[in-house]
Scaffold this active site. Structure first.
Site, short mmCIF file in Angstrom:
data_model
loop_
_atom_site.label_atom_id
_atom_site.label_comp_id
_atom_site.label_asym_id
_atom_site.label_seq_id
_atom_site.Cartn_x
_atom_site.Cartn_y
_atom_site.Cartn_z
N GLU A 110 40.46 68.45 3.30
CA GLU A 110 40.03 69.34 4.39
C GLU A 110 39.70 68.50 5.62
O GLU A 110 39.59 67.28 5.54
CB GLU A 110 38.85 70.22 3.95
CG GLU A 110 39.28 71.26 2.92
CD GLU A 110 38.21 72.26 2.55
OE1 GLU A 110 37.10 72.19 3.09
OE2 GLU A 110 38.49 73.11 1.69
N HIS A 227 34.19 78.95 12.26
CA HIS A 227 35.40 78.58 11.51
C HIS A 227 36.60 78.98 12.35
O HIS A 227 36.66 80.09 12.85
CB HIS A 227 35.41 79.30 10.15
CG HIS A 227 36.38 78.68 9.19
ND1 HIS A 227 37.74 78.75 9.35
CD2 HIS A 227 36.18 77.97 8.05
CE1 HIS A 227 38.34 78.12 8.35
NE2 HIS A 227 37.41 77.63 7.55
N ARG A 273 36.24 70.62 12.74
CA ARG A 273 36.28 72.08 12.82
C ARG A 273 35.91 72.61 14.20
O ARG A 273 36.49 73.58 14.67
CB ARG A 273 35.31 72.61 11.76
CG ARG A 273 35.52 74.03 11.42
CD ARG A 273 34.67 74.42 10.23
NE ARG A 273 35.37 74.16 9.00
CZ ARG A 273 34.87 74.47 7.80
NH1 ARG A 273 33.67 75.01 7.70
NH2 ARG A 273 35.55 74.21 6.71
N HIS A 332 30.36 81.05 10.99
CA HIS A 332 30.65 80.74 9.59
C HIS A 332 29.47 80.07 8.89
O HIS A 332 29.23 80.30 7.72
CB HIS A 332 31.88 79.83 9.59
CG HIS A 332 32.35 79.42 8.23
ND1 HIS A 332 32.83 80.32 7.31
CD2 HIS A 332 32.45 78.19 7.64
CE1 HIS A 332 33.20 79.67 6.21
NE2 HIS A 332 32.96 78.38 6.38
N ARG A 367 28.83 70.62 10.42
CA ARG A 367 28.91 70.36 8.98
C ARG A 367 30.33 69.94 8.58
O ARG A 367 31.31 70.56 8.99
CB ARG A 367 28.51 71.61 8.19
CG ARG A 367 28.65 71.50 6.70
CD ARG A 367 28.28 72.80 6.02
NE ARG A 367 29.12 73.87 6.48
CZ ARG A 367 30.23 74.27 5.87
NH1 ARG A 367 30.64 73.66 4.77
NH2 ARG A 367 30.93 75.27 6.34
C1 SIN Z 1 37.13 76.75 4.06
O1 SIN Z 1 37.55 76.91 2.92
O2 SIN Z 1 37.85 76.58 5.03
C2 SIN Z 1 35.66 76.77 4.29
C3 SIN Z 1 35.03 75.67 3.60
C4 SIN Z 1 33.69 75.40 4.21
O3 SIN Z 1 33.24 76.15 5.06
O4 SIN Z 1 33.10 74.39 3.86
#
Ligand code: SIN
Length: 505
Positions: A110, A227, A273, A332, A367
Site C-alpha cells: 500500500e 481517502h 495518501r 476516512h 497515518r
Molecule cells: C484501504 O484499504 O485503502 C484503507 C486502509 C487504511 O485506511 O489503512
C-alpha cells in the site's frame, strides 16, 4: 472484588482491550449491535506488520514516521512496529482468517510502505474477518458484560476531579449512571462530521466531546485523513475502493482516460495518501472527473480478489472488469484525538482512550495505510496491561452529569455539508472562519451537542495551523513550517468567543 472497567465502543481497540483486561470485570457499552456501527468491520486493506522475509520492524517504524510528516512520536512508531507481528499471530490464533501459503503470509503493498507489508483476509475482507473473530471471543469471555444498544451520553465527573464512569442511555431510552474506577473511550472516528465519509455516519467524535468536558486535552484535531478512492455512487457512507487495488497496479485516470498521478509524484498512484487525495479533489474541482481503472491490473479476477469492492460497484450498476470506477476523496480517519500517553492514559484520573479516538502521536499528520487496526491492537493491549497491573485503589464517588443535547438530523446535515466544504481536503482562512460562524449558529440553536464540540476542535486547530502538513492543507499557507509542532487544545481554548458572522462577510 476488583472494580469493573467500562469500555465505550466495540471496534478492534475496544474489543482487544476488553479481552486483555481479565481478570477485571469489563462492562462493554456499544451504541449499535456488536459488529455494527464501527469502522473496523469495513476495513478492507488489512493490518500492516513486518511479516515478510525482506522486512524489519525498524523499516515499518521509519515508513510510519516518514508518512506522518514530522509529527510522529518515534517511540510510539517503534512500539507499534515491534509489537505488530506478534499481534497478528495472536489474532490468527483467535481465528482471524489471514491469508497464508504455508508459513508465508500473503502481503499487499500500500501507499508509502517501502515493502509489501499488509496482512490481508480474503482479498478485501480484513475488517469483517477480524471483527467476527473478536466478537466470537468476547461473547465467550466470562469477564465481559456486553450491553448492546447502550450509548454513552456523558462521562461522570468524580469528586476527586477525575472520571467516575459513564452516563449511558439504554436501548429503551432510559438513562443510567454506571460508576467505575476506570473508563476507556474506544468510540472511533469523527468521519460522520463530513458529508462524504467512509466511516459509519454515527461516528461523530463523541470521545473528544466527552473527554474534553472532563478536562482532557485534545491532540492534533486538525489532522483528518481523506481517502482518495471512495466509490462515488452517491451512497452515505461511501463505500471504499481499497488502496490495495493501486498496490496491484490499478491507475487513476480522468474522464478522458489520462493518468493524472504520474506528473505530481514519483510514486504516482502509490504516493502518500494526502497527496493522492488532493490530486483526486483537484481533478473533480476542475470538472475532469476521477476514476480508478483496475481493468487491466485486476480484470477478471475482481470478484474473487476484491469481493467487497466488486459488490459495491455492482450495486450501482458498475462492472469494474469493464469500466473504470468513479472515485472521490472521503473523510476516512482521524489522526488526532484525546491526548494519551503510550498506555492510553489521558491524564484525567480514571480516564483512558484507545484506537482512533485516542492520539498518542503515532500517526502524526498523516497515518500510514493499514496502521490503524494495528494501533487498536498494540495500544489496546498496552492499556489493558496497565489497567490489570494497577488494581484500582481509587474509590470513586460520581457527581451529577447531564446528557448532551441532541443535534436534529437537519442540523447535522448542515454541519456535515459545511465541514466538507470548508474543513475538507483543501482549507483556507476564509472558509474556516465561515465554518466557525456556522458552528456558533448551530450551537446557539441546539446547544453544545457532541458533533458540534468535536467539529469545533477540528476547525479551531485548522484555523490556527498556518501551514500545510500531511492531511491538513491550507491553500493560503501551502508550505510546511520548518519544524512541526503538535497541537494541544482544551475545551476552554475552543469555546465560542467569535461574534456570529454573516456567511457573506
Ligand atoms: C484501504 O484499504 O485503502 C484503507 C486502509 C487504511 O485506511 O489503512
Amino acid at each position: 472484588m476488583t472494580q469493573p472497567i467500562i469500555i465505550l465502543g466495540a471496534g478492534i481497540a475496544g474489543l482487544w482491550t476488553a479481552l486483555h483486561a481479565a481478570p477485571r470485570r469489563v462492562i462493554l457499552l456499544t451504541g449499535a449491535r456488536l459488529g455494527e456501527g464501527s469502522s473496523t468491520g469495513w476495513a478492507q486493506g488489512g493490518v500492516a506488520a513486518a511479516l515478510g522475509d525482506d522486512d524489519r520492524p525498524d523499516l515499518h517504524a521509519s515508513d510510519t514516521i516518514e508518512a506522518g510528516a514530522g509529527l510522529v512520536d518515534k517511540a510510539a512508531a517503534q512500539l507499534l512496529a515491534e509489537a505488530g507481528p506478534q499481534e497478528i499471530k495472536d489474532l490468527l490464533a483467535l481465528g482471524a482468517p489471514f491469508e497464508k501459503s504455508g508459513d508465508a503470509w500473503a502481503l499487499s503493498r500500500e501507499a508509502a510502505h517501502s515493502r509489501a507489508r499488509v496482512a490481508r483476509v480474503k482479498g478485501d475482507q480484513a475488517g469483517a474477518g477480524i471483527l467476527a473473530a473478536l466478537i466470537r471471543a468476547v461473547r465467550l469471555a466470562d469477564h465481559i458484560d456486553i450491553r448492546e444498544g447502550w450509548r454513552g451520553e456523558a462521562l461522570l465527573p468524580a469528586r476527586d476531579g477525575g472520571c467516575a464512569g459513564v452516563l449511558a442511555r439504554d436501548p429503551a431510552g432510559q438513562l443510567h449512571r454506571i460508576e467505575a474506577a476506570d473508563t476507556v473511550l474506544a468510540t472511533g472516528s469523527l468521519g460522520g462530521l463530513y458529508a462524504v465519509t467512509t466511516t459509519p455516519w454515527t461516528s461523530q467524535g463523541q470521545a473528544l466531546a466527552m473527554a474534553a468536558a472532563l478536562g482532557a486535552t485534545i491532540r492534533d484535531p486538525e489532522f483528518v485523513q481523506f481517502h482518495p478512492t471512495a466509490i462515488d455512487i452517491g451512497r452515505d457512507p461511501a463505500p471504499l475502493a481499497t488502496e490495495a487495488l493501486r498496490g496491484e497496479g490499478a491507475t487513476l485516470i480522468d474522464g478522458e482516460g489520462r493518468r493524472f498521478m504520474v506528473d505530481p509524484h514519483p510514486l504516482a498512484e502509490l504516493a502518500p495518501r494526502d497527496v493522492v487525495a488532493r490530486c483526486v479533489h483537484s481533478q473533480i474541482q476542475l470538472g475532469r472527473g476521477a476514476f480508478l481503472d483496475a481493468r487491466e491490473a485486476v480484470g477478471e479476477a475482481f470478484p474473487e480478489r476484491f469481493p467487497a469492492v466488486f459488490a459495491a460497484c455492482k450495486s450501482a450498476g458498475i462492472d469494474p472488469r469493464i469500466t473504470a470506477i468513479p472515485v472521490a476523496p472521503a473523510a476516512h480517519y482521524h489522526m488526532g484525538g484525546v491526548a494519551t500517553d503510550l498506555d492510553g492514559f489521558t491524564g484525567v484520573s480514571g480516564l483512558w482512550a484507545v484506537g482512533e479516538c485516542a492520539a498518542n502521536g503515532l500517526h502524526g499528520a498523516n497515518r500510514l495505510a493499514s496502521n490503524s487496526l494495528l494501533d487498536g491492537l498494540v495500544f489496546g493491549r498496552r492499556a489493558a496491561d496497565k489497567l490489570t497491573q494497577n488494581s484500582p485503589r481509587r474509590q470513586v464517588k460520581a457527581l451529577h452529569a447531564e446528557p448532551a443535547p441532541q443535534l436534529p438530523v437537519e442540523a447535522l446535515q448542515r454541519l456535515r455539508q459545511a465541514m466538507s466544504a470548508d474543513a475538507g481536503v483543501v482549507r483556507d482562512r476564509y472558509g474556516l472562519t465561515r465554518l466557525l460562524a456556522t458552528l456558533n449558529r448551530l450551537e446557539a440553536e441546539h446547544g453544545a451537542a457532541h458533533p458540534l464540540v468535536a467539529a469545533r476542535f477540528v476547525v479551531s486547530a485548522a484555523l490556527s495551523r498556518n501551514e500545510s502538513r500531511g492531511g491538513h492543507y491550507r491553500s493560503d499557507f501551502p508550505k510546511a513550517d520548518r519544524t512541526g509542532i503538535p497541537t494541544y487544545l482544551t475545551l476552554d481554548q475552543v469555546k465560542p468567543d467569535l461574534p456570529v458572522l454573516d456567511a457573506a462577510e
